[in-house]
Design an enzyme around this catalytic site. Structure first.
Site, mmCIF file in Angstrom:
data_model
loop_
_atom_site.group_PDB
_atom_site.id
_atom_site.type_symbol
_atom_site.label_atom_id
_atom_site.label_comp_id
_atom_site.label_asym_id
_atom_site.label_seq_id
_atom_site.Cartn_x
_atom_site.Cartn_y
_atom_site.Cartn_z
ATOM 1 N N SER A 254 -41.958 67.341 -13.178
ATOM 2 C CA SER A 254 -41.235 66.460 -14.085
ATOM 3 C C SER A 254 -39.728 66.616 -13.884
ATOM 4 O O SER A 254 -39.245 67.662 -13.467
ATOM 5 C CB SER A 254 -41.636 66.747 -15.527
ATOM 6 O OG SER A 254 -40.627 67.482 -16.172
ATOM 7 N N LYS A 255 -39.047 65.530 -14.215
ATOM 8 C CA LYS A 255 -37.598 65.470 -14.035
ATOM 9 C C LYS A 255 -36.883 66.605 -14.755
ATOM 10 O O LYS A 255 -35.809 67.019 -14.360
ATOM 11 C CB LYS A 255 -37.083 64.149 -14.620
ATOM 12 C CG LYS A 255 -37.295 62.958 -13.728
ATOM 13 C CD LYS A 255 -36.643 61.751 -14.345
ATOM 14 C CE LYS A 255 -37.692 60.711 -14.625
ATOM 15 N NZ LYS A 255 -37.245 59.507 -15.262
ATOM 16 N N ARG A 256 -37.514 67.046 -15.841
ATOM 17 C CA ARG A 256 -36.850 68.073 -16.643
ATOM 18 C C ARG A 256 -36.774 69.422 -15.934
ATOM 19 O O ARG A 256 -36.037 70.293 -16.322
ATOM 20 C CB ARG A 256 -37.572 68.250 -17.992
ATOM 21 C CG ARG A 256 -37.205 67.171 -18.981
ATOM 22 C CD ARG A 256 -38.017 67.306 -20.235
ATOM 23 N NE ARG A 256 -39.427 67.108 -19.952
ATOM 24 C CZ ARG A 256 -40.402 67.912 -20.363
ATOM 25 N NH1 ARG A 256 -40.125 68.971 -21.073
ATOM 26 N NH2 ARG A 256 -41.644 67.639 -20.052
ATOM 27 N N HIS A 257 -37.579 69.576 -14.878
ATOM 28 C CA HIS A 257 -37.627 70.878 -14.214
ATOM 29 C C HIS A 257 -37.068 70.845 -12.799
ATOM 30 O O HIS A 257 -37.476 71.622 -11.951
ATOM 31 C CB HIS A 257 -39.062 71.401 -14.203
ATOM 32 C CG HIS A 257 -39.590 71.674 -15.571
ATOM 33 N ND1 HIS A 257 -40.255 70.721 -16.313
ATOM 34 C CD2 HIS A 257 -39.504 72.768 -16.343
ATOM 35 C CE1 HIS A 257 -40.577 71.238 -17.484
ATOM 36 N NE2 HIS A 257 -40.138 72.471 -17.530
ATOM 37 N N GLY A 258 -36.163 69.954 -12.546
ATOM 38 C CA GLY A 258 -35.536 69.922 -11.224
ATOM 39 C C GLY A 258 -35.731 68.588 -10.548
ATOM 40 O O GLY A 258 -36.292 67.654 -11.123
#
Ligand code: GLU
Length: 472
Positions: A254-258
């Protein structure tokens, strides 16, 4: 065997995800391995979700990674156009065929009616599904509604209680009961087909022999198979790849993790060939210990039988490892443009000086600017950092003052610094901490002495003076 033709069919609803790049890589390799063609088609039927510029960016990113398609929107080919909204008249012909055969039907239901229907189904704990209200309309009623200009969609008539079986090239046999499948909308009220209709018509007309796509499309496949049957067309071979999982959290990447988009990885300073090599092994193995593959080697080795059934873990550390390896395989002159791009403030001479100094430990190019920030600005740091190894301010001052004298001349610096340390009986580790922090403003830096010629005499002396001022 007839010609192998695979395709990549991105929807221009955003940038290309790294998982889609992997899908494209496998589809490309499979086509090339079999002397076939790899086609690029833009699936822009979902006009509401279009993201300006993303179709062009998709074409570019596949080329940047060397996945050169044989036919596509910008290249043309015998089966074009390769953008779905430019094929609307083609879909009209085929939807008419289904309507005429009674395998598709007009649906004039309003959003309100469909909403109420879903509420009732939900309350009865049923899976929401179109109740075929409009299937009962007589030809005369349909004609009347059309004449009145009522908005409509065209739905596919899904057969009742049938088992649809297909043999996924990776997963084996997959079965669905048609009772679980909704009467899929094929043409939306704006006259544009849905993905499901367009994908089948296009894959058939473009003579796609093998569909390699993401796992999320498995549940759509039975609808597609029914459509193939309705038209009397051969169903292509189909493989659904597993998802990419991030080891740092549960679920999909997911975008939230890189970074998750292919372009982001390039912007982060990964080499396309390193990223490709990493993706090759993310869901496929050669059956040997070999880890490093050029694209051509991968094509030679690739086989669908060696694709994994289990989800692949996107291990960013492993990607870093590959990138480092690929960086070190390149000559200094090959690395020059990358360094230049990621160090916009550096002069060509500085870049030339830095490549051999930095390349050995470099993980990705975007780390460069932080590593050599001190070359372009005076990094803020506290006096305590100079004394990190327990050095007294007096000794640190002495070390720097004596070092300063060395810089009247920049030749053989490493040896002259070591001589100075020896002569003064200083502890080498302690000396280098003081010196490193004075020059770079940080305790973690590239080989500091090697960087001095790039910093230049004036710059070096200036940094030492700043440090001496802090210690005074
Ligand atoms: N347009 C679909 C997507 O964006 C393609 C799905 C398929 O390959 O059939 O993923």
């Amino acid at each position: 065997m007839s010609t192998v033709r695979t395709r990549m069919a991105p929807s221009p609803t955003g940038d290309i995800h790294i998982g889609s790049l992997r899908t494209a890589l496998y589809a490309y390799a499979f086509a090339k391995k079999n002397n076939g063609q790899f086609i690029l088609r833009i699936e822009d039927t979902d006009q509401k979700r279009l993201v300006e510029g993303s179709a062009d960016r998709a074409l570019k990113i596949f080329k940047d990674f060397g996945l050169i398609y044989d036919e596509g929107p910008d290249l043309g080919g015998d089966y074009g156009p390769y953008i779905q909204t430019q094929r609307l008249d083609i879909y009209q012909i085929y939807i008419k065929e289904l309507l005429d055969k009674g395998l598709a039907y007009y649906c004039f239901c309003t959003e309100e009616r469909l909403g109420e229907m879903r509420e009732v189904q939900k309350a009865a704990h049923k899976v929401p599904k179109y109740d075929r209200h409009c299937l009962k309309l007589t030809p005369a009623e349909i004609k009347e509604n059309l004449k009145k200009g009522l908005p409509y969609v065209i739905r596919m008539k899904i057969p009742d209680n049938e088992t649809i079986v297909f043999n996924d090239l990776i997963r084996g046999q997959i079965k669905f009961n048609t009772n679980d499948i909704d009467d899929q909308v094929l043409i939306k009220s704006n006259g544009i087909p849905t993905y499901h209709f367009a994908v089948v018509v296009d894959d058939h007309l473009m003579q796609i022999s093998h569909i390699i796509r993401a796992e999320e499309w498995i549940s759509s496949t039975p609808k597609h198979i029914i459509l193939y049957r309705y038209f009397g067309w051969d169903v292509p071979e189909i493989a659904h790849l597993t998802v990419l999982l991030d080891p740092t959290h549960s679920g999909k990447m997911s975008k939230r993790h890189g970074s998750v988009f292919a372009q982001q990885f390039l912007d982060d300073g990964y080499l396309p060939e390193a990223l490709l090599n990493f993706l090759m092994l993310l869901g496929w193995n050669p059956g040997t210990d070999q880890e490093l593959f050029t694209l051509q080697e991968f094509i030679n080795e690739f086989s669908v039988e060696h694709l994994h059934k289990k989800s692949a873990i996107f291990d960013r550390k492993k990607l870093d490892y590959f990138n480092g390896l690929y960086i070190r395989q390149k000559s200094d002159s090959e690395l020059f443009p990358y360094f230049k791009k990621f160090l916009p403030l550096a002069s060509p001479e500085q870049v030339e000086g830095l490549v051999p100094v930095l390349k050995d430990r470099l993980v990705k190019f975007s780390d460069l600017s932080e590593a050599v920030k001190f070359l372009f600005e005076d990094v803020e740091y506290d006096k305590e950092l100079l004394l990190k190894k327990g050095t007294s301010p007096e000794l640190a001052t002495e070390m720097l003052q004596k070092s300063k004298e060395l810089f009247s001349d920049f030749t053989d610096l490493q040896n002259r610094i070591m001589d100075l340390i020896r002569k003064n009986n200083w502890n080498t580790g302690e000396y280098f901490m003081v010196f490193r922090v004075a020059i770079c403003g940080s305790a973690f830096t590239p080989p500091v002495v090697d960087c001095l010629p790039v910093l230049g005499q004036e710059g070096t002396i200036r940094k030492i003076d700043i440090a001496l001022k802090k210690l005074a």
